[in-house]
Design a protein around this motif. Structure first.
Motif, PDB file in Angstrom:
ATOM      1  N   HIS A  17       3.373 -27.545  16.859  1.00 19.86           N
ATOM      2  CA  HIS A  17       4.251 -26.450  16.438  1.00 19.86           C
ATOM      3  C   HIS A  17       4.285 -26.461  14.918  1.00 19.86           C
ATOM      4  N   ILE A  18       4.012 -25.317  14.300  1.00 17.51           N
ATOM      5  CA  ILE A  18       3.938 -25.223  12.843  1.00 17.51           C
ATOM      6  C   ILE A  18       4.563 -23.918  12.372  1.00 17.51           C
ATOM      7  N   LYS A  19       5.138 -23.951  11.180  1.00 10.29           N
ATOM      8  CA  LYS A  19       5.582 -22.732  10.497  1.00 10.29           C
ATOM      9  C   LYS A  19       4.699 -22.582   9.267  1.00 10.29           C
ATOM     10  N   LEU A  20       4.140 -21.400   9.111  1.00 11.33           N
ATOM     11  CA  LEU A  20       3.279 -21.102   7.971  1.00 11.33           C
ATOM     12  C   LEU A  20       3.926 -20.022   7.116  1.00 11.33           C
ATOM     13  N   TYR A  21       3.873 -20.210   5.810  1.00 15.14           N
ATOM     14  CA  TYR A  21       4.389 -19.258   4.824  1.00 15.14           C
ATOM     15  C   TYR A  21       3.178 -18.829   4.003  1.00 15.14           C
ATOM     16  N   ILE A  22       2.678 -17.644   4.287  1.00 19.53           N
ATOM     17  CA  ILE A  22       1.363 -17.232   3.803  1.00 19.53           C
ATOM     18  C   ILE A  22       1.473 -16.153   2.735  1.00 19.53           C
ATOM     19  N   PRO A  23       0.930 -16.422   1.532  1.00 22.87           N
ATOM     20  CA  PRO A  23       0.938 -15.406   0.473  1.00 22.87           C
ATOM     21  C   PRO A  23      -0.039 -14.269   0.807  1.00 22.87           C
ATOM     22  N   PRO A  24       0.141 -13.114   0.199  1.00 21.00           N
ATOM     23  CA  PRO A  24      -0.662 -11.932   0.534  1.00 21.00           C
ATOM     24  C   PRO A  24      -2.177 -12.141   0.504  1.00 21.00           C
ATOM     25  N   THR A  25      -2.690 -12.822  -0.497  1.00 16.42           N
ATOM     26  CA  THR A  25      -4.141 -13.006  -0.601  1.00 16.42           C
ATOM     27  C   THR A  25      -4.717 -13.733   0.601  1.00 16.42           C
ATOM     28  N   LEU A  26      -3.930 -14.580   1.252  1.00 12.60           N
ATOM     29  CA  LEU A  26      -4.392 -15.309   2.427  1.00 12.60           C
ATOM     30  C   LEU A  26      -3.995 -14.594   3.723  1.00 12.60           C
ATOM     31  N   ALA A  27      -3.486 -13.354   3.576  1.00 14.40           N
ATOM     32  CA  ALA A  27      -3.096 -12.537   4.730  1.00 14.40           C
ATOM     33  C   ALA A  27      -3.814 -11.186   4.626  1.00 14.40           C
ATOM     34  N   TYR A  28      -3.071 -10.106   4.392  1.00 16.57           N
ATOM     35  CA  TYR A  28      -3.666  -8.772   4.343  1.00 16.57           C
ATOM     36  C   TYR A  28      -3.799  -8.214   2.933  1.00 16.57           C
ATOM     37  N   GLY A  29      -3.414  -9.005   1.920  1.00 15.65           N
ATOM     38  CA  GLY A  29      -3.584  -8.577   0.535  1.00 15.65           C
ATOM     39  C   GLY A  29      -2.851  -7.294   0.224  1.00 15.65           C
ATOM     40  N   ASN A  30      -3.545  -6.396  -0.464  1.00 17.05           N
ATOM     41  CA  ASN A  30      -2.907  -5.152  -0.910  1.00 17.05           C
ATOM     42  C   ASN A  30      -3.126  -3.997   0.073  1.00 17.05           C
ATOM     43  N   THR A  31      -3.328  -4.331   1.340  1.00 15.94           N
ATOM     44  CA  THR A  31      -3.549  -3.327   2.379  1.00 15.94           C
ATOM     45  C   THR A  31      -2.353  -3.256   3.324  1.00 15.94           C
ATOM     46  N   ASP A  32      -1.822  -2.041   3.531  1.00 17.76           N
ATOM     47  CA  ASP A  32      -0.782  -1.845   4.544  1.00 17.76           C
ATOM     48  C   ASP A  32      -1.415  -2.016   5.919  1.00 17.76           C
ATOM     49  N   VAL A  33      -0.691  -2.641   6.843  1.00 19.93           N
ATOM     50  CA  VAL A  33      -1.114  -2.703   8.240  1.00 19.93           C
ATOM     51  C   VAL A  33      -0.233  -1.717   8.993  1.00 19.93           C
ATOM     52  N   LYS A  34      -0.882  -0.771   9.685  1.00 24.11           N
ATOM     53  CA  LYS A  34      -0.158   0.289  10.386  1.00 24.11           C
ATOM     54  C   LYS A  34      -0.359   0.171  11.890  1.00 24.11           C
TER      55      LYS A  34
END
Length: 162
Positions: A121-138
């Motif tokens: 079991h883990i909690k991750l706190y992910i900055p934008p560059t390691l996620a979706y960056g400057n893109t909206d997810v719709k």
């Protein structure tokens, strides 16, 4: 909505991923900018989260249970997990019991999930560059479910991997 998020995730990574032999996924060696790392740290500090550790790529994590068994998943592994994904506002954008190939997901999960074993079991706190960056997810109706440049928080239990 879950299918949209994972579908977009797979599409982006499959098109951006450098191919190699084997399953076709390789380490992207992406590191979040210092400003994003600081934003995650500021969030943790303001929410009195003192136990989170920082990964060299810039995400933070809390291992709540390391799990058991031997080994951890690699990029070619199929992972089965329960998760909740939320924004720093507390808004839950997705939660599911799902399975996917680790290499076909966002960098923060690609780096974070191998920190635990089956049952972990883990909690991750992910900055934008390691996620979706400057893109909206719709979602399918065009509504933004993850705004561009969002820090993402995942609470994950890894049920299995193979």
């Amino acid at each position: 909505m879950r299918n949209l998020v994972w579908g977009l995730l797979c599409f982006v990574l499959l098109n951006a991923c450098k191919k190699d032999s084997g399953c076709g996924y390789s380490d992207q060696k992406i590191v979040a900018p210092v400003a994003e790392q600081q934003a995650v740290k500021d969030y943790l500090t303001s929410n009195n989260i003192n136990s989170a550790l920082k990964d060299s790529t810039g995400f933070y994590y809390e291992i709540l249970n390391t799990g058991d068994g031997t080994g951890t998943p690699g990029l070619c592994s199929q992972v089965e997990l329960n998760y909740t994904g939320q924004l720093t506002s507390g808004h839950v954008f997705d939660q599911a019991n799902t399975a996917f190939t680790l290499g076909a997901t966002i960098e923060g999960l690609r780096k974070g999930l191998p920190l635990i074993k089956k049952g972990g079991h883990i909690k991750l706190y992910i900055p934008p560059t390691l996620a979706y960056g400057n893109t909206d997810v719709k979602d399918n109706s065009g509504t933004v479910v993850i705004p561009a440049n969002s820090i993402l928080i995942f609470d994950i239990t890894m049920n299995s991997f193979y």
